[in-house]
Write an enzyme that holds these catalytic residues in place. Sequence first.
Site, PDB file in Angstrom:
ATOM      1  N   LYS A 139      -2.114 -46.982  40.486  1.00  0.00           N
ATOM      2  CA  LYS A 139      -1.745 -45.948  40.927  1.00  0.00           C
ATOM      3  C   LYS A 139      -0.196 -45.547  41.523  1.00  0.00           C
ATOM      4  CE  LYS A 139      -3.512 -41.694  43.779  1.00  0.00           C
ATOM      5  NZ  LYS A 139      -4.630 -41.157  44.375  1.00  0.00           N
ATOM      6  N   HIS A 271      -5.452 -46.409  -5.834  1.00  0.00           N
ATOM      7  CA  HIS A 271      -5.320 -44.968  -5.242  1.00  0.00           C
ATOM      8  C   HIS A 271      -6.634 -44.489  -4.646  1.00  0.00           C
ATOM      9  CE1 HIS A 271      -0.997 -44.579  -5.831  1.00  0.00           C
ATOM     10  NE2 HIS A 271      -1.223 -43.948  -6.321  1.00  0.00           N
TER      11      HIS A 271
END
Length: 509
Positions: A139, A271
């Site tokens: 922070k 696929h």
Amino acid sequence: MSNKTMSSALISVFSKDGLAPIVKKLNDLNVTIYSTGGTEKFITDLGIEVVPIEDVTSYPSILGGRVKTLHPKVFGGILNRQNHDGDIAELAEFQIPQIDLIIVDLYPFEKTVASGASNQDIIEKIDIGGISLIRAAAKNYSDVTCVSSVEDYSDFLELLETKNGETTEADRKDFAARAFNVSSHYDSAIFNYFNKNNEIASLKISETNGKVLRYGENPHQKGFFFGNFDDIFTKLHGKELSYNNLLDVDAAVNLMLEFKNDTPTFAVLKHNNACGLAQRDTIKQAYIDALAGDPVSAFGGVLISNTEIDVATAEEIHKLFCEVVIAPSFSAEALETLKGKKNRILLILKDIEMPQTNVRSCLNGVLVQDRNSITDNLEGLKPVTNKTASSEELDDLIFASKICKHTKSNTIVLAKNKQLCASGTGQTSRVDALNQAIHKAKSFNFELEGAVMASDAFFPFPDCVEIADNAGITAVIQPGGSIKDELNINYCNDNDVAMVFTGTRHFKH
């Protein structure tokens, strides 16, 4: 001023790997080092002076080490704003030392869970002080550098060596971003442990092992893979896997897990769907018969075996251009043969279980569901026709059902003698799927007389069973559950076709 020179550091880590050179460099730079417990002893043993954090707080480590750094004199030293007169005055008033650097490595919560440890041991690995130090330092990145993981030690050491203890705001912000990545992932892991039965309808996904792919499905799309590939595979050879490779590999693994403990089984996928699959006495013959299912689509496909690939099978595979070959093992001779194509990807599939939850993006959110863990079996079949399927037909019905479960809906699978003859995949109607499968089977010279048919969902009308019967199909497996089931049953009874219900639908969209 955005550049800062470190004069003090608080070090409190679980893992000491790679820490010694950092500590020595900080000492060379005359940085005052504060520390706790085992880390303090580690630094002292290096012959480097360290200030115990108890000397700052005037409190010992308490509650069996649960509370060491949680004190205003520690967090005041981290969170003060160095350009704020009021903060500087309070530091002086309360004799709080300025802290410019935090080095923390958290308790290994995830590893402890994965080890099968007791609940109490797991709870004790929930870091409180460390995570608080990380959040506070990140922070306040304007003034403080936060090194939040052993994974960042080498990068930080390089920074120390090149800049002699000076950091830019960009440096500190980069380490802050890494810190919040660590803290958010850590909290997600803890939440998921507590919510493993999904009592709370909240989704927390955190993957820190991100890999940038060359592109996504198409070259104009960015692509990434988040996960630990090495937990599932050992890569032996070949180029980097693409986005599409990974999708096909996922489909191949999920399909072959259905046949994990069966006789030699080989599948060819394209696929995401199987274009060939067969079970035989040898893996070589299984491959040959799987390839026969659709030798055209097999070009550029993904191949997978449920048993070791030997040199005889490898020599057959080597004749085909394929992207990926997967097996639980390869013989030395087989591996040498398959490495003959430099780009061919060779993967050893480890003995794993796939995740029990499926997640996919949808609209502006995600859809989550349980894994489809039901596999149709002989014991669960319900015969519904006058004609009873033979033992050979029943085996083929289960075989076809396993393939059907892993084929895009709407789908029909045709099989005979433990060989995939053809499937109709991803069609908008079941009739279209069946017609596609029959046409494809005939185009590759399959004799459908005596073959079986599997459907991923029920037949609302008897049109499919009629088409299948006319093609030579003699047995059918389907979930059942339509209000018009009797129409299908009556057709089968009138035309000497066996049909069984499973009671389980296997849509795969």
